[in-house]
Every structure is written in C-alpha cells, then in structure tokens.
Design a protein around this motif. Structure first.
Motif, PDB file in Angstrom:
ATOM      1  N   THR A  61       0.850  -1.188   0.000  1.00  0.00           N
ATOM      2  CA  THR A  61       0.000   0.000   0.000  1.00  0.00           C
ATOM      3  C   THR A  61       0.885   1.235   0.000  1.00  0.00           C
ATOM      4  OG1 THR A  61      -1.677  -1.177   1.299  1.00  0.00           O
ATOM      5  CG2 THR A  61      -1.841   1.228   1.216  1.00  0.00           C
ATOM      6  N   GLU A  97      -6.979   1.544  -7.002  1.00  0.00           N
ATOM      7  CA  GLU A  97      -7.915   2.235  -6.126  1.00  0.00           C
ATOM      8  C   GLU A  97      -7.174   3.308  -5.331  1.00  0.00           C
ATOM      9  OE1 GLU A  97     -11.326   1.110  -2.805  1.00  0.00           O
ATOM     10  OE2 GLU A  97      -9.977  -0.453  -3.524  1.00  0.00           O
ATOM     11  N   ILE A  99      -7.873   5.655  -2.027  1.00  0.00           N
ATOM     12  CA  ILE A  99      -8.757   5.814  -0.878  1.00  0.00           C
ATOM     13  C   ILE A  99      -8.313   7.026  -0.076  1.00  0.00           C
ATOM     14  CG2 ILE A  99      -9.579   4.748   1.262  1.00  0.00           C
ATOM     15  CD1 ILE A  99      -8.953   2.019  -0.071  1.00  0.00           C
ATOM     16  N   ARG A 135      -8.207  -1.356   7.867  1.00  0.00           N
ATOM     17  CA  ARG A 135      -9.304  -0.412   8.084  1.00  0.00           C
ATOM     18  C   ARG A 135      -9.351   0.684   7.022  1.00  0.00           C
ATOM     19  NH1 ARG A 135      -9.193   1.500  14.092  1.00  0.00           N
ATOM     20  NH2 ARG A 135     -11.345   1.929  13.576  1.00  0.00           N
ATOM     21  N   LEU A 136      -8.903   0.399   5.832  1.00  0.00           N
ATOM     22  CA  LEU A 136      -8.858   1.432   4.794  1.00  0.00           C
ATOM     23  C   LEU A 136     -10.231   1.989   4.451  1.00  0.00           C
ATOM     24  CD1 LEU A 136      -6.150   0.007   2.382  1.00  0.00           C
ATOM     25  CD2 LEU A 136      -5.930   1.892   4.022  1.00  0.00           C
ATOM     26  N   ASP A 137     -11.277   1.141   4.505  1.00  0.00           N
ATOM     27  CA  ASP A 137     -12.614   1.609   4.185  1.00  0.00           C
ATOM     28  C   ASP A 137     -13.261   2.376   5.332  1.00  0.00           C
ATOM     29  OD1 ASP A 137     -12.543   0.571   1.606  1.00  0.00           O
ATOM     30  OD2 ASP A 137     -13.224  -1.392   2.289  1.00  0.00           O
ATOM     31  N   ASN A 138     -12.706   2.244   6.531  1.00  0.00           N
ATOM     32  CA  ASN A 138     -13.223   2.946   7.704  1.00  0.00           C
ATOM     33  C   ASN A 138     -12.049   3.297   8.610  1.00  0.00           C
ATOM     34  OD1 ASN A 138     -14.958   4.025   9.577  1.00  0.00           O
ATOM     35  ND2 ASN A 138     -15.428   2.055  10.529  1.00  0.00           N
TER      36      ASN A 138
END
Length: 140
Positions: A61, A97, A99, A135-138
């Motif tokens: 990442t 993607e 984020i 926890r990338l989405d939150n």
C-alpha cells in the motif's frame, strides 16, 4: 547484465505525483524524461490533490500525504490536508484504487509506516493510525 528494467514503485509514483501537481489532468510528457538505456517510466496513479510525501507498506500500500496552500486553509477547503492510500490489487504497477484516509489536516507534510501503523506528521502534531491496512474503508 539487465536487458530491461523499470523504475521502482516510489519513483514511478513520483512521476504520478509530478503529473497531478504540475500538469493537473493534462497528459504528462513522459517522453521528455531522460532515462538510462533499458529503463522505462509510467504513471502509477492520477487525480491526487497536491501530493507531497509517500510511504510504502510491506504489503504494497502506497500512502501519500499532501501539501496545502494557505488559501485553502483560510477557505476551509475539504480537499486540503489529505492523506491517501493507493492500492495495486492486481500487481500491474498501477494503482487500482485511491482511498482518502483523512482530510482537513494541518499540512500533512510527512508520512511513515511502521509495524502496521501509519504515521502522519502535521505542523503541530504527529498522528498514528493503528492497523490502517485492515481499516482502509473505515479509517480510525
């Protein structure tokens, strides 16, 4: 002897950062970059707002901190002081993607990754995002 080589991910990402900072959404003149024989360069990601610093996690990442302009601070611009996570899920050396991890930070001028945590340096403090990749989405 190497017959073909590519630039490392951080350097390739730097070209992407260069493209969004200098050229906005216009095509980047990659043909104007001089490289040694056998090397190549390409865009890793596009559309980032004022990227400045990067940190690559062991899982691949790419975290990117941004700079902020004084005018954006005065306006309370929601697209200022951003931190991004860029993911290359199919390992094709291009971000699949992008984020947004956080926004509205006070000049997040440095990012670092250690032991599963993302560290972001602001002018007045250092933030730690524990277990960030899970926890990338939150984000915490």
């Amino acid at each position: 002897m190497f017959t073909r080589a590519t630039l490392s991910l951080p350097l390739a990402a730097l070209v992407a950062l260069y493209s969004t900072t200098v050229y906005g959404q216009q095509p980047v003149p990659l043909d104007r970059i001089t490289l040694p024989p056998g090397f190549s360069v390409d865009i890793y990601a596009q559309g980032l707002s004022n990227p400045r610093s990067m940190a690559l996690s062991p899982n691949g990442t790419l975290f990117v901190g941004t700079r902020i302009r004084p005018q954006a601070i005065a306006r309370g611009d929601p697209d200022s002081g951003l931190v991004y996570a860029l993911l290359d899920r199919d390992n094709d050396q291009r971000a699949d993607e992008v984020i947004r991890i956080d926004a509205g930070l006070n000049v997040p001028n440095g990012v670092a990754f250690r032991d599963g945590a993302l560290y972001v340096a602001e002018i007045n403090r250092i933030l730690r995002y524990d277990g960030i990749e899970s926890r990338l989405d939150n984000p915490p």
